[in-house]
Design a protein around this motif. Structure first.
Motif, PDB file in Angstrom:
ATOM      1  N   ALA A  57      17.579 -18.324  34.690  1.00 10.01           N
ATOM      2  CA  ALA A  57      19.021 -18.801  34.135  1.00 10.01           C
ATOM      3  C   ALA A  57      20.020 -17.816  34.721  1.00 10.01           C
ATOM      4  CB  ALA A  57      18.938 -18.695  32.581  1.00 10.01           C
ATOM      5  N   LEU A  58      21.172 -18.335  35.250  1.00 15.72           N
ATOM      6  CA  LEU A  58      22.283 -17.518  35.579  1.00 15.72           C
ATOM      7  C   LEU A  58      23.341 -17.995  35.505  1.00 15.72           C
ATOM      8  CD1 LEU A  58      22.401 -17.655  39.629  1.00 15.72           C
ATOM      9  CD2 LEU A  58      20.474 -18.835  38.181  1.00 15.72           C
ATOM     10  N   GLU A  59      24.420 -17.074  35.664  1.00 12.99           N
ATOM     11  CA  GLU A  59      25.815 -17.341  35.725  1.00 12.99           C
ATOM     12  C   GLU A  59      26.490 -16.769  36.958  1.00 12.99           C
ATOM     13  OE1 GLU A  59      27.386 -18.370  31.060  1.00 12.99           O
ATOM     14  OE2 GLU A  59      27.957 -16.518  32.340  1.00 12.99           O
ATOM     15  N   VAL A  60      27.223 -17.654  37.686  1.00 11.06           N
ATOM     16  CA  VAL A  60      27.755 -16.940  38.997  1.00 11.06           C
ATOM     17  C   VAL A  60      29.450 -17.261  38.595  1.00 11.06           C
ATOM     18  CG1 VAL A  60      28.018 -17.133  41.464  1.00 11.06           C
ATOM     19  CG2 VAL A  60      25.767 -17.610  40.126  1.00 11.06           C
ATOM     20  N   GLY A  61      30.137 -16.152  38.894  1.00 13.00           N
ATOM     21  CA  GLY A  61      31.762 -16.480  38.871  1.00 13.00           C
ATOM     22  C   GLY A  61      32.343 -15.190  38.289  1.00 13.00           C
ATOM     23  N   GLN A  62      33.558 -14.995  37.956  1.00  9.29           N
ATOM     24  CA  GLN A  62      34.296 -13.915  37.836  1.00  9.29           C
ATOM     25  C   GLN A  62      33.858 -13.543  36.285  1.00  9.29           C
ATOM     26  OE1 GLN A  62      38.543 -14.439  38.104  1.00  9.29           O
ATOM     27  NE2 GLN A  62      39.050 -12.689  37.130  1.00  9.29           N
ATOM     28  N   HIS A  63      33.713 -14.617  35.486  1.00  6.80           N
ATOM     29  CA  HIS A  63      33.525 -14.343  34.210  1.00  6.80           C
ATOM     30  C   HIS A  63      31.815 -14.428  33.672  1.00  6.80           C
ATOM     31  CE1 HIS A  63      37.672 -14.756  33.298  1.00  6.80           C
ATOM     32  NE2 HIS A  63      37.695 -15.809  33.942  1.00  6.80           N
ATOM     33  N   ALA A  64      30.894 -14.174  34.550  1.00  5.04           N
ATOM     34  CA  ALA A  64      29.368 -14.149  34.384  1.00  5.04           C
ATOM     35  C   ALA A  64      29.371 -13.211  33.337  1.00  5.04           C
ATOM     36  CB  ALA A  64      28.718 -13.805  35.610  1.00  5.04           C
ATOM     37  N   ILE A 100      28.082 -11.970  38.615  1.00  8.10           N
ATOM     38  CA  ILE A 100      26.766 -12.658  38.591  1.00  8.10           C
ATOM     39  C   ILE A 100      25.851 -12.019  37.474  1.00  8.10           C
ATOM     40  CG2 ILE A 100      25.145 -11.346  40.207  1.00  8.10           C
ATOM     41  CD1 ILE A 100      23.885 -14.123  41.074  1.00  8.10           C
ATOM     42  N   ALA A 101      25.185 -13.002  36.840  1.00  9.37           N
ATOM     43  CA  ALA A 101      24.292 -12.376  35.642  1.00  9.37           C
ATOM     44  C   ALA A 101      22.884 -13.174  35.738  1.00  9.37           C
ATOM     45  CB  ALA A 101      24.956 -12.362  34.267  1.00  9.37           C
ATOM     46  N   ILE A 102      22.001 -12.609  36.080  1.00  8.68           N
ATOM     47  CA  ILE A 102      20.538 -13.549  35.975  1.00  8.68           C
ATOM     48  C   ILE A 102      19.499 -12.887  34.966  1.00  8.68           C
ATOM     49  CG2 ILE A 102      18.736 -14.038  37.695  1.00  8.68           C
ATOM     50  CD1 ILE A 102      20.679 -12.690  39.910  1.00  8.68           C
ATOM     51  N   GLY A 103      18.732 -13.813  34.542  1.00  3.08           N
ATOM     52  CA  GLY A 103      17.654 -13.698  33.733  1.00  3.08           C
ATOM     53  C   GLY A 103      16.357 -14.499  34.289  1.00  3.08           C
ATOM     54  N   VAL A 104      15.222 -13.855  34.379  1.00  4.71           N
ATOM     55  CA  VAL A 104      13.985 -14.634  34.511  1.00  4.71           C
ATOM     56  C   VAL A 104      13.077 -14.349  33.348  1.00  4.71           C
ATOM     57  CG1 VAL A 104      12.398 -15.033  36.451  1.00  4.71           C
ATOM     58  CG2 VAL A 104      14.732 -14.564  36.850  1.00  4.71           C
ATOM     59  N   VAL A 157      19.637 -16.231  45.843  1.00  6.85           N
ATOM     60  CA  VAL A 157      20.086 -15.103  46.622  1.00  6.85           C
ATOM     61  C   VAL A 157      21.533 -14.743  46.441  1.00  6.85           C
ATOM     62  CG1 VAL A 157      19.917 -14.251  48.914  1.00  6.85           C
ATOM     63  CG2 VAL A 157      18.326 -15.995  48.207  1.00  6.85           C
ATOM     64  N   PHE A 158      21.844 -13.409  46.016  1.00  7.98           N
ATOM     65  CA  PHE A 158      23.209 -13.261  45.899  1.00  7.98           C
ATOM     66  C   PHE A 158      23.713 -12.292  46.881  1.00  7.98           C
ATOM     67  CE2 PHE A 158      26.411 -10.421  43.530  1.00  7.98           C
ATOM     68  CZ  PHE A 158      27.417 -11.466  43.614  1.00  7.98           C
ATOM     69  N   ASP A 159      24.654 -12.672  47.546  1.00  6.60           N
ATOM     70  CA  ASP A 159      24.850 -11.957  48.842  1.00  6.60           C
ATOM     71  C   ASP A 159      26.311 -11.120  48.585  1.00  6.60           C
ATOM     72  OD1 ASP A 159      26.031 -10.743  51.417  1.00  6.60           O
ATOM     73  OD2 ASP A 159      24.882 -12.278  52.312  1.00  6.60           O
ATOM     74  N   ARG A 160      26.140  -9.908  48.185  1.00  6.21           N
ATOM     75  CA  ARG A 160      27.409  -9.131  47.812  1.00  6.21           C
ATOM     76  C   ARG A 160      28.539  -9.079  48.889  1.00  6.21           C
ATOM     77  NH1 ARG A 160      23.603  -4.659  46.111  1.00  6.21           N
ATOM     78  NH2 ARG A 160      23.143  -5.133  43.936  1.00  6.21           N
ATOM     79  N   ARG A 161      28.207  -9.180  50.142  1.00  7.01           N
ATOM     80  CA  ARG A 161      29.213  -8.993  51.136  1.00  7.01           C
ATOM     81  C   ARG A 161      29.935 -10.183  51.322  1.00  7.01           C
ATOM     82  NH1 ARG A 161      25.189  -5.691  55.391  1.00  7.01           N
ATOM     83  NH2 ARG A 161      24.962  -3.945  54.357  1.00  7.01           N
ATOM     84  N   ARG A 173      28.788 -14.788  47.742  1.00  8.56           N
ATOM     85  CA  ARG A 173      28.390 -16.021  47.556  1.00  8.56           C
ATOM     86  C   ARG A 173      26.748 -15.925  46.704  1.00  8.56           C
ATOM     87  NH1 ARG A 173      26.272 -18.706  53.169  1.00  8.56           N
ATOM     88  NH2 ARG A 173      24.505 -16.894  53.717  1.00  8.56           N
ATOM     89  N   ALA A 174      26.522 -16.881  46.097  1.00 13.58           N
ATOM     90  CA  ALA A 174      25.072 -17.189  45.702  1.00 13.58           C
ATOM     91  C   ALA A 174      24.610 -18.571  46.366  1.00 13.58           C
ATOM     92  CB  ALA A 174      25.094 -17.204  44.234  1.00 13.58           C
ATOM     93  N   LEU A 175      23.470 -18.254  46.937  1.00 13.09           N
ATOM     94  CA  LEU A 175      22.465 -19.452  47.196  1.00 13.09           C
ATOM     95  C   LEU A 175      21.634 -19.784  46.156  1.00 13.09           C
ATOM     96  CD1 LEU A 175      22.135 -18.490  50.868  1.00 13.09           C
ATOM     97  CD2 LEU A 175      24.117 -19.831  49.870  1.00 13.09           C
TER      98      LEU A 175
END
Length: 631
Positions: free
Chosen positions: A5-12, A41-45, A121-125, A128-130
């Protein structure tokens, strides 16, 4: 067996991710919980270990030098080959291997992974998230985009609504397709606004929005006419050996579906042989009996169990009931789910974490009734006559009719086109659909047909075989429901026939080795000689479960009828209330058709959805009136 489960965006928000994971849990404890949270980004597994490399491994890996974070859910089946290609240490976790693969191959990395997985895959540079889904889409991944641009992603659809900030509404377009018997979840689900990432695809999430790319699609080519039949048999046997071995590597006991049919029995035979050679216990076989019903297959399942010397748990399904609230864990269930609950409970008590199945075998090798067309396209008239049944019954009128229709489709396409144009649009659709539901269903059916026609191959058979693996009800809706239910029960379903190496071996078969007029799956049968009892191996008459389904539904007649008389589908503008009520009442008095069962299952889901929307902390919503549907 994991949940991502994850959220991607400014308000993650990590707290919302926790709520998503909590909604997605089932029976039993989890072995590991991994989290990662940073701006954007916020991620949980949440993981249960099923193979050796899972044990003690983190599901989230970080490459600080490259500014990359990877979260992994799934299994890599060719770890040794991948490690060699990367020049990596065998001690790396799957998440670390995926991270290394992206460092070496970039967006082409998924092409080098064999297995069942969903990972991000979250790329800080790049900011973006794939999100990547495996080639055949065995592991599901769903996502919603909030109005503020936040993208919420989960391998469990219900988790998307756990936070109460996204309305849970029925998707009228998908409901119309489901009423037509074609609930194929290509990139949408039963819930409005929920997207499914298609198999072999990558979801790209940037600040400006989302996009998808495809890294793999099932190719219909690869037919190898150079190999002798015995070589094809050996290739399939070897591929199935590898597929089963990669799914039974854990230290825990193994369980397996045992229907008594060829497919599950083949998986059992291969698994039992491998486990015996490794001095491990034989798989625990799980069988549903249907005492007093024609579909009872105890005789065959027990024969297989005796042959491989494996214990078998039996649960009787002849008295099963199926009502609107029988299986709350999934959206659309079935009479067998309650029996499966007991069987999976037995597997879990025995220590098993995975259950092997024979699912996928039909998709890769069943008869499509296009074999005649394929033979004529290649100029093989004898093969065409054989597939029409004329070798068995030379004077059979139906056989000659099948051959003539195939000839017309291939040699007289304009005539066939005119004949199809004269047919009444919507033939075969339920009579109780409203005009707008009918129009929407036809549009969806046409889109599926176009998807098949878009496959780059001249043979209609090969096009159908390619589409079958990713664009059918069985491989989308039903597969996802079965996986979700098993996960709730604390076990994971694994399908050796859907290993890409097995799929490629079957797709390489010449048409005459795929099937015949009177015997399906002849090459698999030959490959299993010596491993299965002859009465199972060469049984040609398939088992049908219509009696089982009808009996289970009829036992809950008094629960189904009120749904038809106060229809949510009618309220949504999808069915005519009077015609639908009449059709349901007549079905329970006579034949309970698939059309009626499909509609009632949707009524049951809508009733549960309505009840959920009124539960504490759930988002209030109003029913749409159907006006947005196609005219």
């Amino acid at each position: 067996m994991s949940i991502l489960a994850l959220e991607v965006g400014q308000h993650a928000d990590a707290r919302r991710v926790e709520r998503m994971l909590a909604t997605s849990t089932g029976v039993g404890a989890w072995d590991a919980d991994d989290r990662h949270h940073e701006p954007g980004i916020a991620i949980g597994v949440r993981s249960r270990w099923v193979v050796p490399e899972d044990e003690g491994a983190r599901a989230i890996a970080e490459d600080r030098d490259r500014g990359v974070v990877v979260a992994w859910e799934g299994r890599i089946d060719d770890r040794i080959g991948l490690i060699r290609a990367l020049g990596a240490s065998p001690r790396l976790t799957n998440a670390e291997l995926a991270c290394a693969a992206f460092a070496k191959w970039g967006a082409d990395a998924p092409k080098h992974l064999i297995g069942e997985f969903v990972f991000t895959v979250f790329d800080r540079r790049e900011r973006r998230a794939l999100i990547v889904r495996d080639r055949l889409g065995i592991r599901p991944v769903y996502y919603v985009v909030r109005p503020d641009g936040l993208v919420r992603i989960s391998s469990c659809e219900r988790g998307l609504f756990a936070c109460g900030d996204v309305d849970e509404r029925p998707n009228l377009k998908v409901l119309a397709s489901a009423l037509a018997g074609s609930a194929v979840l290509l990139n949408e689900t039963l819930r409005e606004g929920v997207h499914v990432l298609e198999p072999g695809s990558i979801l790209v999430v940037r600040e400006g929005g989302t996009s998808t790319t495809t890294y793999f699609s099932v190719e219909p080519g690869g037919v190898d006419e150079r190999l002798a039949p015995a070589e094809h048999v050996e290739r399939i046997r070897a591929a199935l050996d590898v597929a089963v071995a990669s799914r039974t590597r854990g230290k825990w006991p193994i369980a397996a579906h045992a229907s008594g049919g060829l497919d599950s029995s083949s998986v059992i035979a291969v698994a039992a042989k491998q486990l015996r050679e490794a001095n491990r216990p034989a798989p625990l076989l799980l069988h549903m009996t249907c005492a007093s019903l024609p579909c009872d297959e105890r005789r065959y399942a027990r024969s297989v169990a005796a042959r491989v010397d494996a214990p078998m748990v039996e649960r009787d399904g002849s008295s099963a009931v199926y009502g609107p609230s029988t299986t709350d864990e999934v959206d659309l269930g079935g009479p067998w789910f309650e029996v499966l609950r007991e069987l999976y409970g037995q597997a879990r008590e025995a220590g098993a974490r995975v259950v092997l199945t024979g699912d996928g075998s039909d998709e890769v090798q069943l008869r499509h009734w296009l074999e005649i067309d394929d033979s004529l396209l290649r100029g093989e008239w004898l093969d065409a006559a054989r597939f029409a049944g004329l070798f068995d019954e030379p004077l059979d009128r139906d056989g000659w009719s099948r051959l003539a229709r195939g000839f017309a489709r291939n040699k007289l396409p304009q005539v066939t086109k005119l004949w199809r144009a004269r047919r009444r649009p919507g033939d075969g659709l339920p009579s109780f659909l409203t005009p707008m539901a009918r129009a929407s269903a036809l549009e969806s059916l046409a889109a599926l047909e176009q998807r098949r026609n878009d496959v780059p191959h001249p043979s209609p058979l090969r096009r159908a075989v390619a589409v079958e693996l990713t664009s059918t009800v069985g491989m989308t809706l039903i597969m996802q429901e079965l996986h979700s239910f098993a996960s709730h029960c604390g076990v994971e379903l694994l399908h050796p026939f859907l290993d890409i190496r097995v799929v490629e071996a079957f797709h390489a078969l010449p048409t005459r080795m795929r099937t015949s007029f009177d015997l399906v799956k002849p090459t698999l049968r030959t490959a299993m000689e010596g491993l299965l009892p002859p009465e199972v191996l060469w049984r040609s008459i398939p088992t049908h479960y219509n009696d089982f389904h009808e009996a289970a539904w009829r036992r809950e007649r008094d629960a189904w009828l009120p749904l038809a008389r106060s229809s949510s589908l009618a309220r949504l503008g999808l069915v005519d209330p009077e015609r639908f009520r009449r059709a349901v009442e007549e079905a329970f008095e006579g034949e309970l058709t698939a059309d009626v069962r499909n509609a009632l299952e949707l009524e049951g889901w809508l009733a549960r959805l309505d009840a959920t929307s009124r539960a504490p902390h759930a988002t209030a919503r109003s029913w749409p009136d159907g006006k947005g549907l196609a005219p």
